[in-house]
Design an enzyme around this catalytic site. Structure first.
Site, PDB file in Angstrom:
ATOM      1  N   LYS A  10       1.670 -13.515  -8.808  1.00 53.07           N
ATOM      2  CA  LYS A  10       2.647 -13.401  -9.907  1.00 53.07           C
ATOM      3  C   LYS A  10       2.384 -12.159 -10.746  1.00 53.07           C
ATOM      4  CE  LYS A  10       5.528 -16.426  -9.056  1.00 53.07           C
ATOM      5  NZ  LYS A  10       5.228 -16.129  -7.678  1.00 53.07           N
TER       6      LYS A  10
ATOM      7  N   TRP B 181      18.729  -2.401  -0.291  1.00 51.06           N
ATOM      8  CA  TRP B 181      17.267  -2.428  -0.361  1.00 51.06           C
ATOM      9  C   TRP B 181      16.812  -1.649   0.861  1.00 51.06           C
ATOM     10  CZ3 TRP B 181      12.993  -4.370   2.371  1.00 51.06           C
ATOM     11  CH2 TRP B 181      11.799  -4.421   1.648  1.00 51.06           C
TER      12      TRP B 181
ATOM     13  N   GLU C 225      -1.881 -17.732  -6.243  1.00 56.44           N
ATOM     14  CA  GLU C 225      -0.522 -17.658  -6.794  1.00 56.44           C
ATOM     15  C   GLU C 225      -0.525 -16.926  -8.127  1.00 56.44           C
ATOM     16  OE1 GLU C 225       2.293 -17.991  -5.677  1.00 56.44           O
ATOM     17  OE2 GLU C 225       3.624 -18.266  -7.387  1.00 56.44           O
TER      18      GLU C 225
ATOM     19  N   ASN D 235      23.810  -5.729   5.931  1.00 55.33           N
ATOM     20  CA  ASN D 235      22.482  -6.259   5.575  1.00 55.33           C
ATOM     21  C   ASN D 235      21.808  -6.618   6.887  1.00 55.33           C
ATOM     22  OD1 ASN D 235      20.262  -7.297   4.232  1.00 55.33           O
ATOM     23  ND2 ASN D 235      21.173  -9.326   3.996  1.00 55.33           N
ATOM     24  N   GLY D 236      20.587  -6.119   7.093  1.00 55.10           N
ATOM     25  CA  GLY D 236      19.871  -6.426   8.330  1.00 55.10           C
ATOM     26  C   GLY D 236      19.285  -5.148   8.917  1.00 55.10           C
TER      27      GLY D 236
ATOM     28  N   GLU E 250       3.215  -8.962  -8.755  1.00 49.71           N
ATOM     29  CA  GLU E 250       4.608  -8.658  -8.393  1.00 49.71           C
ATOM     30  C   GLU E 250       5.488  -8.392  -9.597  1.00 49.71           C
ATOM     31  OE1 GLU E 250       6.787 -11.662  -6.274  1.00 49.71           O
ATOM     32  OE2 GLU E 250       5.734 -13.273  -7.245  1.00 49.71           O
TER      33      GLU E 250
ATOM     34  N   HIS F 173     -20.343 -14.138  -3.076  1.00 50.73           N
ATOM     35  CA  HIS F 173     -20.353 -13.495  -1.746  1.00 50.73           C
ATOM     36  C   HIS F 173     -19.688 -12.135  -1.773  1.00 50.73           C
ATOM     37  CE1 HIS F 173     -21.899 -17.150   0.115  1.00 50.73           C
ATOM     38  NE2 HIS F 173     -21.081 -17.803  -0.691  1.00 50.73           N
TER      39      HIS F 173
ATOM     40  N   LYS G 100      14.388 -10.596  -3.154  1.00 56.69           N
ATOM     41  CA  LYS G 100      14.240 -12.037  -3.356  1.00 56.69           C
ATOM     42  C   LYS G 100      13.892 -12.736  -2.052  1.00 56.69           C
ATOM     43  CE  LYS G 100      14.173 -16.037  -5.143  1.00 56.69           C
ATOM     44  NZ  LYS G 100      12.909 -16.398  -5.837  1.00 56.69           N
TER      45      LYS G 100
ATOM     46  N   ARG H 261      18.574  -9.832  -5.768  1.00 61.65           N
ATOM     47  CA  ARG H 261      18.037  -9.685  -4.403  1.00 61.65           C
ATOM     48  C   ARG H 261      17.147  -8.459  -4.290  1.00 61.65           C
ATOM     49  NH1 ARG H 261      21.462 -12.541  -0.685  1.00 61.65           N
ATOM     50  NH2 ARG H 261      21.291 -10.989   0.943  1.00 61.65           N
TER      51      ARG H 261
ATOM     52  N   CYS I 231      19.520  -6.562   1.154  1.00 63.74           N
ATOM     53  CA  CYS I 231      20.763  -5.974   0.635  1.00 63.74           C
ATOM     54  C   CYS I 231      21.730  -7.070   0.192  1.00 63.74           C
ATOM     55  CB  CYS I 231      21.429  -5.140   1.720  1.00 63.74           C
ATOM     56  SG  CYS I 231      20.378  -3.832   2.340  1.00 63.74           S
TER      57      CYS I 231
END
Ligand code: AGP
Length: 607
Positions: free
Chosen positions: A484, A74, A480, A100-101, A487, A503, A602, A27, A2
């Protein structure tokens, strides 16, 4: 994660809150709201969705008040809708709070408050705070917040306003960052620096269990045991346009382009004129570092990928046994940490909850912790025994790019430094590595400029899935590249060590699944070519990332993206650029929200 903004001063609070929330959008959020005190009354507006949903209400009925708080949410508890959006209030709508939390004991607290007659409107944990303060409030607003904090377990950064106390905002933090901005006849509070940049360079980082009272002319800070604290004022040192796109369509593209200069900056900061590595006054002395016989790296997401590359570098140059753990697993295991083990926490934000708890787990076992961090005043940076700053500047795009290459650069320097301390590397070895490293920024610039990446992205942007394969130093880059694409373009993608193809993953090869093969020059290049040929033998699509001059690869791959020739151990710094740009252009082509991808924040400051 948040976003919180608060203002008290002479201006209309809604305009300050609005620009602050706009600057915190990176964020990640799914609803937004603000509350101001106007003529002794609390005026509350909140909407589900993006800030533009709030805009209409504000245009039709502007909020008039010089004190207010704002929030981008969020969602953690309760779906993202208007009812659960912040600010939250007590029943009488005299008090408003943004948070926030996570309040871990909110359910028992909520039940007890309901038994005492409190009526709740939302499903959120935050609303409990509003009722606790309202219940505790007599004539001391700060003390009521303190008493509420004594009942709450979990993490929070909070800001309260109350129409009975129109001359102050009360804010507090525990385990979630909160910054006070100091102005001329005005003061601010925010979750992060971008919201404060247009207004002030003078800031105070609140510490855990500190409560601050912001008035127009004064900020006072108190501890939970009522001791007044002298604010430690920091200078932000960033210009307001740092949080602007500078003409780029997205922060992510701007930050991809910033990478060469950030590597130059790291070189200039950590390499002396005599071409020696100097991390300055580290909280861990060379005597200890020279004795380190085992390293455990713990991190999340992209930072974990950087840690995986760090493993190759540390084993190659310092010959130190190195393990790399995902923080959310590391923190709940009973990791064997003893003797001359060094734990390294890698985190761009320095607030990732799992990495912070992993750090605390290590310290509970009396381990020394080194943090590689971009936010030097963050929780991880402050709780570590030593910090090497990434100096990547504000990273606003949710998809981490410049912090990743900064992490790799610092890990390379650290590996060389430890190799020297252990007597494995000579000054000549170090000068050789640094000489190559110094060339990398211009090679990165050449890589960024190559035009084929965009057309390649557009060609395959409709694929339902991608695969990425790599080996050795570039196996982590395969992970990575997959992350990318996932997301920001919302395409399923998986990264694998190229040697693992046979495999299992080879079962997925088809003409519908482009396979990005990292096939740059290395002593195991022939092994990658074998994997490519196995893919092509099964009608697979190969997008190869190869070293300039390698024309042979064009016989095996439908597309070839080139990088300049560079030592294998530094090649991840170049290889990652086509991977970043492939994801970027694919996301743009698919009309995705590149800087604020859906469901993502973020920094994941909650579990
Ligand atoms: C990377 O693009 C993601 N945004 C995410 O995986 C991120 O790397 C991870 O959450 C770790 O964040 P940190 O580096 O701030 O700890």
């Amino acid at each position: 994660m948040c976003g919180i903004v608060g203002y008290i001063g002479d201006k209309y609070a809604d305009s300050v809150l609005w620009t602050g929330l706009e600057r915190l959008q990176y964020r990640g959020y799914d609803s937004a709201g603000m509350a101001v005190i106007s003529d002794g009354e609390l005026d509350l507006r909140k909407r589900a969705g993006k800030l533009r949903e709030l805009d209409e209400s504000l245009r039709q009925h502007p909020m008039r008040g010089a004190i207010g708080i704002g929030h981008t949410r969020w969602a953690t508890h309760g779906e993202p809708n208007q009812r659960n959006a912040h600010p939250h209030t007590d029943e009488d709508r005299t008090l408003a709070v943004v948070h926030n939390g996570i309040i871990e004991n909110y359910l028992p607290l909520k039940r007890e408050l309901q038994e005492r007659g409190h009526l709740f409107e939302s499903e959120t944990d935050t609303e409990v705070f509003a009722h606790l303060v309202e219940e505790a409030l007599e004539d001391d607003f700060l003390d009521a917040v303190r008493r509420a904090m004594q009942q709450v377990e979990g993490t929070f950064s909070v800001a309260f306003i109350h129409q009975q106390f129109p001359d102050c905002i009360v804010v507090a933090r525990r385990g979630s960052p909160l910054i006070v901005g100091l102005g001329e006849r005005e003061n601010f509070v925010a979750s992060d620096v971008p919201a404060l940049l247009p207004h002030t360079q003078q800031i105070v980082y609140l510490e855990d269990d500190q409560i601050a009272v912001l008035r127009q002319e004064q900020v006072e800070i108190q501890t939970m045991d009522r001791r007044w604290v002298t604010p430690q004022i920091h200078k932000i040192g960033l210009s307001p346009d740092t949080a602007d796109k500078d003409g780029y369509p997205h922060f992510m593209l701007k930050e991809i382009h910033e990478q060469p200069n950030i590597l130059r900056r790291l070189y200039n900061i950590y390499v002396t004129d005599e071409m020696e590595i100097d991390f300055g006054q580290l909280g861990l002395d060379d005597e200890f570092l020279g004795r380190v016989s085992r390293i455990v790296i713990q991190a999340c997401g992209t930072s974990w990928h950087a840690g995986l590359i760090g493993k190759y570098l540390l084993e190659q140059y310092a010959y130190i046994h190195t393990e790399v753990d995902i923080s959310s697993e590391f923190r709940y295991r009973n990791p064997v940490l003893e003797g001359d083990t060094l734990v390294i926490a890698i985190s761009q934000s320095g607030e990732t909850a799992d990495t912070l708890e992993g750090l605390r787990k290590a310290k509970s076992k009396f381990m020394r912790v080194l943090a590689l961090c971009n936010e030097i005043n963050s929780s991880i940076a402050r709780e570590a025994d030593a910090v090497i700053e990434l100096h990547a500047g504000l990273e606003i795009g949710v998809a981490s790019t410049k912090a990743y290459t900064a992490e790799i650069g610092v890990l390379g320097l650290l590996a060389m430094h430890l190799g020297k301390l252990r007597g494995i590397l000579t000054p000549k070895d170090i000068r050789g590595f640094l000489g190559t490293l110094k060339q990398v920024p211009s090679l990165m610039e050449r890589t960024i400029q190559q035009g084929k990446i965009c057309s390649c992205a557009n060609k395959f942007s409709d694929a339902g899935a991608f695969m990425f394969i790599g080996r050795s130093y570039n196996y982590p880059n395969a992970l990575e590249g997959a992350l990318k694409l996932k997301e920001i373009a919302y395409i399923h993608a998986a990264g694998h060590p190229a040697g693992e193809l046979k495999h299992g993953p080879i079962a997925l090869i088809s003409e519908d699944v482009p396979v990005v093969c990292i096939a740059t020059n290395s002593n195991i290049y022939p092994k990658i070519v074998s994997a490519i040929q196995e893919i092509r033998a099964r009608d697979g699509i190969v997008i190869a990332i190869a070293t300039e001059g390698n024309t042979e690869i064009q016989e095996y791959a439908q597309e070839v993206l080139y990088i300049p020739d560079v030592a294998e151990e530094l090649s991840p710094l170049l290889v990652v650029i086509p991977l970043q740009l492939l994801a970027y252009y694919t996301a743009v082509h698919r009309g995705c929200d590149v800087d604020q991808p859906r469901n993502l924040a973020k920094s994941v400051t909650v579990e």
